[in-house]
Scaffold this motif. Structure first.
Motif, mmCIF file in Angstrom:
data_model
loop_
_atom_site.group_PDB
_atom_site.id
_atom_site.type_symbol
_atom_site.label_atom_id
_atom_site.label_comp_id
_atom_site.label_asym_id
_atom_site.label_seq_id
_atom_site.Cartn_x
_atom_site.Cartn_y
_atom_site.Cartn_z
ATOM 1 N N ALA A 86 -11.281 0.335 -2.335
ATOM 2 C CA ALA A 86 -10.987 1.360 -3.369
ATOM 3 C C ALA A 86 -10.706 0.528 -4.583
ATOM 4 N N GLN A 87 -11.243 -0.542 -4.789
ATOM 5 C CA GLN A 87 -11.147 -1.323 -6.165
ATOM 6 C C GLN A 87 -9.849 -2.095 -6.339
ATOM 7 N N LYS A 88 -8.974 -2.209 -5.189
ATOM 8 C CA LYS A 88 -7.715 -2.682 -5.127
ATOM 9 C C LYS A 88 -7.557 -3.607 -4.115
ATOM 10 N N PRO A 89 -7.035 -4.612 -4.088
ATOM 11 C CA PRO A 89 -6.647 -5.575 -2.996
ATOM 12 C C PRO A 89 -5.946 -5.123 -1.916
ATOM 13 N N LEU A 90 -6.339 -5.470 -0.692
ATOM 14 C CA LEU A 90 -5.401 -4.967 0.349
ATOM 15 C C LEU A 90 -4.091 -5.216 0.157
ATOM 16 N N ILE A 91 -3.584 -6.169 -0.057
ATOM 17 C CA ILE A 91 -2.045 -6.540 -0.239
ATOM 18 C C ILE A 91 -1.571 -5.426 -1.526
ATOM 19 N N GLU A 92 -2.105 -5.049 -2.422
ATOM 20 C CA GLU A 92 -1.852 -4.097 -3.207
ATOM 21 C C GLU A 92 -1.556 -2.682 -2.693
ATOM 22 N N HIS A 93 -2.517 -2.207 -1.749
ATOM 23 C CA HIS A 93 -2.229 -1.118 -1.006
ATOM 24 C C HIS A 93 -1.055 -1.281 -0.059
ATOM 25 N N VAL A 94 -0.863 -2.373 0.727
ATOM 26 C CA VAL A 94 0.426 -2.496 1.395
ATOM 27 C C VAL A 94 1.760 -2.362 0.664
ATOM 28 N N TYR A 95 1.562 -2.942 -0.625
ATOM 29 C CA TYR A 95 2.702 -2.991 -1.298
ATOM 30 C C TYR A 95 3.050 -1.746 -1.936
ATOM 31 N N ARG A 96 2.040 -1.067 -2.181
ATOM 32 C CA ARG A 96 2.475 0.404 -2.803
ATOM 33 C C ARG A 96 3.062 1.308 -1.801
ATOM 34 N N ARG A 97 2.492 1.154 -0.469
ATOM 35 C CA ARG A 97 3.116 1.986 0.672
ATOM 36 C C ARG A 97 4.665 1.488 0.856
ATOM 37 N N ALA A 98 4.769 0.187 0.725
ATOM 38 C CA ALA A 98 6.230 -0.145 0.871
ATOM 39 C C ALA A 98 7.314 0.469 -0.224
ATOM 40 N N GLU A 99 6.694 0.447 -1.252
ATOM 41 C CA GLU A 99 7.362 0.931 -2.357
ATOM 42 C C GLU A 99 7.839 2.265 -2.349
ATOM 43 N N LYS A 100 6.827 2.983 -1.463
ATOM 44 C CA LYS A 100 7.215 4.646 -1.295
ATOM 45 C C LYS A 100 8.341 4.874 -0.210
ATOM 46 N N ARG A 158 -3.782 -17.778 -5.233
ATOM 47 C CA ARG A 158 -4.712 -16.759 -5.323
ATOM 48 C C ARG A 158 -3.903 -15.344 -5.074
ATOM 49 N N ILE A 159 -3.147 -15.405 -4.071
ATOM 50 C CA ILE A 159 -2.282 -14.201 -3.423
ATOM 51 C C ILE A 159 -1.228 -13.861 -4.797
ATOM 52 N N GLN A 160 -0.415 -14.970 -5.046
ATOM 53 C CA GLN A 160 0.661 -14.824 -6.031
ATOM 54 C C GLN A 160 -0.023 -14.194 -7.221
ATOM 55 N N ARG A 161 -1.250 -14.612 -7.793
ATOM 56 C CA ARG A 161 -1.883 -14.271 -9.108
ATOM 57 C C ARG A 161 -2.121 -12.751 -8.798
ATOM 58 N N SER A 162 -2.856 -12.366 -7.660
ATOM 59 C CA SER A 162 -3.241 -11.151 -7.547
ATOM 60 C C SER A 162 -1.937 -10.099 -7.610
ATOM 61 N N VAL A 163 -0.780 -10.323 -6.638
ATOM 62 C CA VAL A 163 0.500 -9.541 -6.870
ATOM 63 C C VAL A 163 0.962 -9.408 -8.130
ATOM 64 N N GLU A 164 1.090 -10.403 -9.089
ATOM 65 C CA GLU A 164 1.691 -10.347 -10.286
ATOM 66 C C GLU A 164 0.759 -9.732 -10.951
ATOM 67 N N GLU A 165 -0.453 -9.502 -11.119
ATOM 68 C CA GLU A 165 -1.365 -9.023 -11.914
ATOM 69 C C GLU A 165 -1.180 -7.296 -11.635
ATOM 70 N N PHE A 166 -0.721 -6.725 -10.536
ATOM 71 C CA PHE A 166 -0.409 -5.455 -10.123
ATOM 72 C C PHE A 166 1.067 -5.150 -10.434
ATOM 73 N N GLY A 167 1.763 -6.016 -10.931
ATOM 74 C CA GLY A 167 3.092 -6.013 -11.107
ATOM 75 C C GLY A 167 4.046 -6.249 -9.925
ATOM 76 N N GLY A 168 3.568 -6.741 -8.857
ATOM 77 C CA GLY A 168 4.257 -6.961 -7.843
ATOM 78 C C GLY A 168 5.226 -8.392 -7.735
ATOM 79 N N GLN A 169 6.388 -8.345 -7.019
ATOM 80 C CA GLN A 169 7.143 -9.734 -6.859
ATOM 81 C C GLN A 169 6.649 -10.236 -5.743
ATOM 82 N N VAL A 170 6.579 -11.787 -6.095
ATOM 83 C CA VAL A 170 6.446 -12.773 -4.981
ATOM 84 C C VAL A 170 7.443 -13.682 -4.778
ATOM 85 N N VAL A 171 7.581 -14.295 -3.532
ATOM 86 C CA VAL A 171 8.253 -15.432 -3.253
ATOM 87 C C VAL A 171 7.373 -16.526 -2.777
ATOM 88 N N ILE A 172 7.367 -17.695 -3.338
ATOM 89 C CA ILE A 172 6.664 -18.807 -2.830
ATOM 90 C C ILE A 172 7.319 -19.472 -1.612
#
Length: 157
Positions: free
Chosen positions: A27-41, A56-70
């Motif tokens: 649905a136009q969003k990466p899988l990781i964003e869907h999981v992240y949004r569920r976690a935020e709830k 690549r995952i770090q960039r994707s998460v940061e693009e949707f405003g998520g936090q990343v630990v490398i």
């Protein structure tokens, strides 16, 4: 000040069964964003972070405003990745939420957090549910757990 409860989502690009799965669009969003949004709830969670070794995952998460630990590239499993990330987080409770669970119910995670809060002596807790479909019983991608009478895990397969 330490965050009381943190959800860590271990995610890697080089999955053996499905490389790049975290970035596949649903649905136009990466899988990781869907999981992240569920976690935020999830009620009672102070912070959500993705633990990854991949830019690549770090960039994707940061693009949707998520936090990343490398994390390191040497981990054999998500649990090791979560453990490394947890070292830098200063949390009382760390929840390991798999990066391929976009439909997990926030209330399910709340149950695990409540179990930990109700019994501070527990070093860890995990969700389980009865297998009701024989196909799942024979599916190697469905984790099985054997527990004792007190619901303590004896082993996973």
């Amino acid at each position: 000040m330490a965050d009381r409860t943190v959800i860590v989502i271990p995610t890697r690009y080089e999955s053996k069964r499905f490389p790049g799965k975290a970035l596949v669009k649903i649905a136009q969003k990466p899988l990781i964003e869907h999981v992240y949004r569920r976690a935020e709830k999830v009620r009672g969670v102070d912070r959500v972070v993705v633990a990854t070794d991949d830019e690549r995952i770090q960039r994707s998460v940061e693009e949707f405003g998520g936090q990343v630990v490398i994390t390191s590239t040497v981990h054999r499993c998500g649990t090791e990745r979560v453990a490394e990330a947890a070292e830098s987080l200063q949390a009382d409770v760390v929840v390991n939420l798999q990066g391929d669970e976009p439909l997990i119910h926030p209330q399910s995670i709340e149950q695990v957090i409540a179990a930990m809060a109700d019994n501070p002596a527990l070093p860890m807790a995990t969700l389980k549910t009865k297998i009701r479909d024989e196909n799942e019983l024979h599916n190697p991608n469905v984790v099985k757990v054997v527990t004792d009478r007190d619901h303590f895990a004896l082993y996973f397969s």
